[in-house]
Design an enzyme around this catalytic site. Structure first.
Site, PDB file in Angstrom:
ATOM      1  N   GLY A  28       0.832  -1.203   0.000  1.00 62.86           N
ATOM      2  CA  GLY A  28       0.000   0.000   0.000  1.00 62.86           C
ATOM      3  C   GLY A  28       0.857   1.240   0.000  1.00 62.86           C
ATOM      4  N   GLY A  29       0.204   2.381   0.171  1.00 63.89           N
ATOM      5  CA  GLY A  29       0.908   3.644   0.119  1.00 63.89           C
ATOM      6  C   GLY A  29       1.933   3.816   1.220  1.00 63.89           C
ATOM      7  N   LYS A  49       4.356  -5.929   9.055  1.00 62.32           N
ATOM      8  CA  LYS A  49       4.051  -4.696   8.344  1.00 62.32           C
ATOM      9  C   LYS A  49       5.293  -3.805   8.333  1.00 62.32           C
ATOM     10  CE  LYS A  49       0.641  -3.695   7.119  1.00 62.32           C
ATOM     11  NZ  LYS A  49      -0.011  -3.932   5.807  1.00 62.32           N
ATOM     12  N   ASP A 146     -12.409   2.351   7.264  1.00 60.72           N
ATOM     13  CA  ASP A 146     -12.189   1.718   5.956  1.00 60.72           C
ATOM     14  C   ASP A 146     -12.939   0.393   5.867  1.00 60.72           C
ATOM     15  OD1 ASP A 146     -11.241   1.585   3.388  1.00 60.72           O
ATOM     16  OD2 ASP A 146      -9.342   0.655   3.944  1.00 60.72           O
TER      17      ASP A 146
END
Length: 562
Positions: A28-29, A49, A146
């Protein structure tokens, strides 16, 4: 601002002298997600992560690390069976890492791709399974931000849907980099998140209730939010596709209210309203709330075929959790409720990033314009990215007016195309709805008038398709449906003609029967007998009158009386 130059950690490499990289399972970003094995826990699998950054300024990096550690502590406090567990965090080679629980399962978006359907009662039960999770995090001052089918998975070992992809750390990074609305740091998804969250950065518990309701509708109708939401009048038209209990529909509509104050204000309020409905399905305790063709599916681990290992990780990071308690200083500026000295500190960090913001915004706009969209969702994402880049440039003290105007013109073109595609989707959906009704009437039609009525509905569906421009993304679907509808219309026309022929009177019945002539004899002619034609009788002879006496004449031939 997130660096795009940092490479992936290769499989087999050790991190923190403990975790071995197995493979990349997401990106992801803000960084990447890896599947790892823990050498100190008998090779048990976890999720790692990796968070990337490009801070070279010492003060900015210090603030980044401070907020990262603070929000990691928040995640560590979440202890719920429907939230993947946070395990550890560490820093190595200038990068920050989080370790989380890894759980096998299937996301609800995967179930949709497989063609699974959901009943009204099952959607209600699904809501009742997830609302307590929202109540749990909201009580602790956390907003998910989200919620979508991608971020909810069915974990077979827990027999519950699990909420993943929180984003507390993401908000911390955004607050430091001064890019809270960039697509790289955007929290939420277009279509699923409410307007005040996407466009104004506002966040509260009603945001999650809104997103949960949209997700429920997508599962229930199997339609994308762009089809269900009417942008012309800002209303949800999902009831065009399913029939539901009126009370249940009212609950969903209230969760979807445009104004936050018009929605339910807590998950507990929604739970209370749902429990009053008599829709609870009778299900065995070990079954998920999923069905196909009327059959309840077994949990993911029991579904035939190879089970898919999904990172039930909570990616409690990459997606959208915001902590809005005042004591979480790094994020309170989003809600304008920080102490003055904290806002000043953040502002000093932000002053260092104007150049980064400009470069990132221009790169973002150019990247969006370089894309070649193949669907309305991709086009909407490009529009959103370009719009966001323009907003960033407009907010900078120094602007390139010519460049900004060119971006604005492109945005207008993309917006016009997006409107055109959305109209095409609406017409296509209307045609499909007419086709469903036409097919129903065709199946029950028995008379000529009923068949003709069904034929007219098929023709109306075809007319809707004819209104769609030939250069839209759905042109192939339109072409296929058009051929299908034409075939249906032709078959119905044949049936009508057959019915008309069957009901018309016979031609033979219109000609009166002629009597059969009787034979001349009651027996056949013998060989000696030859039929003779009828002979006319000769008229009788008239009597001949007697001869008259001669008349004397004079010599000149004149009678005596002349």
């Amino acid at each position: 601002m997130i660096s795009t130059q940092a490479g992936e950690i290769p499989p087999g490499k050790k991190v923190n002298d403990r975790y071995e990289i197995i493979k990349v399972i997401g990106q992801g970003g803000f960084g990447r997600t890896y599947l790892i094995s823990d050498r100190q826990r008998f090779e048990e699998k976890f999720v790692l992560k990796e968070f990337l950054h490009s801070h070279t300024n010492t003060k900015a990096m210090a603030k980044f690390r401070e907020l990262f550690e603070r929000e990691a502590k928040v995640l560590h406090q979440l202890k719920h069976q429907q939230i993947p567990q946070f395990l550890a965090w560490f820093e190595e080679e200038g990068k920050l890492f989080l370790v989380q629980e890894y759980i096998q399962g299937k996301s609800y978006s995967e179930f949709l791709v497989e063609g699974k359907t959901f009943s009204e009662a099952e959607i209600k039960q699904w809501l009742l399974d997830l609302l307590p999770v929202l109540d749990y995090i909201h009580d602790r001052g956390i907003i998910h931000r989200d919620i979508s089918p991608d971020n909810i998975i069915w974990c077979s070992d827990r027999q519950k849907p699990v909420l993943i992809d929180f984003g507390v750390v993401k908000e911390a990074i955004a607050s430091v980099t001064h890019l809270p609305s960039s697509p790289l740091t955007r929290v939420g998804k277009p279509g699923y998140s409410p307007p005040e969250q996407l466009y104004h950065g506002q966040s509260n518990a009603t945001n999650d209730l809104y997103s949960l309701a949209v997700t429920a509708l997508v599962l229930f109708t199997r339609k994308d939010p762009s089809i269900l939401f009417d942008t012309s009048n800002f209303t949800w038209n999902w009831q065009n596709y399913v029939n539901v209990n009126n009370n249940f529909a009212q609950i969903i509509q209230k969760m979807l209210a445009n104004a936050p104050e018009d929605r339910y204000q807590s998950a507990r309020e929604v739970i209370s309203a749902l429990e009053k409905l008599n829709l609870t399905p009778t299900l065995s305790p070990d079954l998920p709330v999923i069905k196909t063709s009327g059959t309840i599916l077994q949990p993911a681990a029991k579904i035939p075929g190879k089970p898919i290992a999904f990172t039930c990780l909570a990616t409690i990071l990459i997606a959208g959790v915001v902590v809005f308690a005042k004591n979480l200083g790094g994020l309170c500026n989003i809600f304008n409720n920080c102490p003055v000295e904290n806002n000043e500190e953040i502002a000093q960090v932000n002053d260092l990033n104007f150049t980064e913001v400009y470069n990132q915004a221009v790169a973002q706009a150019n990247a969006a314009l370089a894309e070649t969209p193949q669907s309305i969702a991709e086009l909407a994402e490009i529009h959103s990215q370009l719009d966001d880049a323009i907003n960033q440039l407009e907010n900078l003290p120094a602007q390139d007016e010519e460049l900004l105007i060119s971006y604005q013109n492109k945005l207008q073109e993309i917006g016009d195309r997006l409107t055109k595609e959305q109209e095409a989707e609406k017409k296509f959906s209307a045609a499909e709805a007419l086709a469903v009704e036409a097919d129903r009437q065709t199946n029950v039609a028995t008379t000529i008038s009923e068949l003709e009525a069904a034929q007219r509905i098929w023709e109306a569906a075809q007319t809707k398709l004819d209104e769609i421009d030939s250069d839209t993304y759905i042109r192939e679907n339109v072409k296929s449906k058009n051929a299908e509808y034409q075939e249906k219309i032709a078959k119905l026309a044949d049936l009508v003609r057959q019915k008309q022929l069957q009901s018309a009177p016979s031609v033979e019945k219109l000609v009166p029967e002629q009597p059969t002539p009787k034979p001349l004899l009651d027996r056949p002619f013998s060989p000696q007998e030859t039929p003779q034609p009828p002979r006319f009788k000769e008229p009788p002879e008239l009597p001949v009158p007697p001869p008259s006496e001669p008349v004397e004449t004079r010599p000149n031939g004149c009678p005596d009386f002349c």
